[in-house]
Motif scaffolding. Sequence first.
Motif, short mmCIF file in Angstrom:
data_model
loop_
_atom_site.label_atom_id
_atom_site.label_comp_id
_atom_site.label_asym_id
_atom_site.label_seq_id
_atom_site.Cartn_x
_atom_site.Cartn_y
_atom_site.Cartn_z
N ASP A 145 7.89 4.57 6.47
CA ASP A 145 6.75 4.21 7.02
C ASP A 145 6.38 5.51 7.89
O ASP A 145 5.08 5.95 8.22
N ALA A 146 7.08 6.45 8.34
CA ALA A 146 6.82 7.68 9.11
C ALA A 146 6.14 8.59 8.22
O ALA A 146 5.11 9.17 8.43
N TRP A 174 1.02 3.96 13.40
CA TRP A 174 2.42 3.81 13.52
C TRP A 174 2.99 4.25 14.65
O TRP A 174 3.07 5.57 15.23
N PHE A 175 3.53 3.23 15.34
CA PHE A 175 4.40 3.59 16.60
C PHE A 175 5.98 3.85 16.18
O PHE A 175 6.47 3.11 15.62
N PRO A 176 6.46 5.06 16.57
CA PRO A 176 7.80 5.34 16.44
C PRO A 176 8.66 4.31 17.29
O PRO A 176 8.33 3.52 18.19
N PRO A 177 9.93 4.27 17.03
CA PRO A 177 10.93 3.59 17.66
C PRO A 177 10.66 3.59 19.38
O PRO A 177 10.58 4.80 19.83
N GLY A 178 10.91 2.53 20.12
CA GLY A 178 10.51 2.55 21.32
C GLY A 178 9.35 1.82 21.88
O GLY A 178 8.82 1.12 20.95
N GLY A 191 7.48 -0.08 18.86
CA GLY A 191 7.75 0.38 17.57
C GLY A 191 9.18 0.18 17.22
O GLY A 191 10.05 -0.08 18.20
N PRO A 192 9.92 0.48 16.02
CA PRO A 192 8.97 1.13 15.07
C PRO A 192 8.06 0.13 14.33
O PRO A 192 8.60 -1.11 13.71
N ALA A 193 6.56 0.01 14.24
CA ALA A 193 5.76 -0.71 13.64
C ALA A 193 4.54 -0.28 13.57
O ALA A 193 4.01 0.62 14.30
N TRP A 194 3.60 -0.65 12.47
CA TRP A 194 2.17 -0.41 12.55
C TRP A 194 1.32 -1.28 13.53
O TRP A 194 1.62 -2.54 13.50
N HIS A 195 0.57 -0.95 13.87
CA HIS A 195 -0.28 -1.74 14.99
C HIS A 195 -1.64 -1.19 14.79
O HIS A 195 -2.31 -0.09 14.70
#
Length: 289
Positions: A145-146, A174-178, A191-195
Amino acid sequence: EAGAGHGLTWGRSTWTGGQRHGAKWTGDPNASWQDLASTLRSGLSLSFSGHPFWSHDIGGFHGTPDAELFVRWAQFGLLSPLSRFHGMTSRLPWDFGEEAYAAVLHAARLRMSLLPYVYSAAADAVRTGEALARPMPLDHLDRPDAHAADLQYLLGPDLLVAPLYVPGSRRQVWFPPGEWVPYRGGAPIAGPAWHRVDVPLGIAPLWLRAGALLLTTTPSDRAGSAPFQELTAVWPHPQSAPSRTARATLNDENGLRTVVTAHLAEDDDLTLTTEGPADLRLRIATELA
């Protein structure tokens, strides 16, 4: 303003070994949304190739952008490693209407407020050779995803920039972990997830890593050459796991480093301390203004 003896080689072309030269820009794009996206990918390709400092022609070089494109390109450009307005026709913000002028002025003041952070991240880039504008896979090489998030980047370690590259106010990020806090305020995004996010025209597409200590200053009309002295330490706490201590480093032009530490005691007493040569006047805030 550069002091006596300071200079900068700013080139459009490069080659193997060209990383030793100061700065690059990404050529002569058209004033189009497609070329804004292509310019962003070009800049991140430079980051991957060992060029920490790059810029581009805000608004595109050929043709005249409409007001919305000009604003979104300016927001991207003012959150790039280096910033420049340049083109075959006017790139003066007040030539694109009052709404566009206000939005670009807001982005310009934002960049000026971020100079302590950007300068320190730039000094780290010189010291380590790592990019100032960090493509997502650079820190998350094992995440598909990154790799798919090729139209966004980290500016330094703690700011996430996701330029708008199509008309309208919405895009996938895409938001990285945290946790990531919109600089304009609002609920953090995990994150990690798309928003899918909404970014009004007058708002720069910027998020701050929750828990990071960000050093900012009051915007001025020009950068100047004096050391930073009056700083605001911005420290949004992550909701999931509030941190009691955070640190940030301020670099000066001589390579000297001052560490700023924020600590939240058990009784919620908040303190700021410094270690290093800088003579700083500090205050603290819990969100970016």
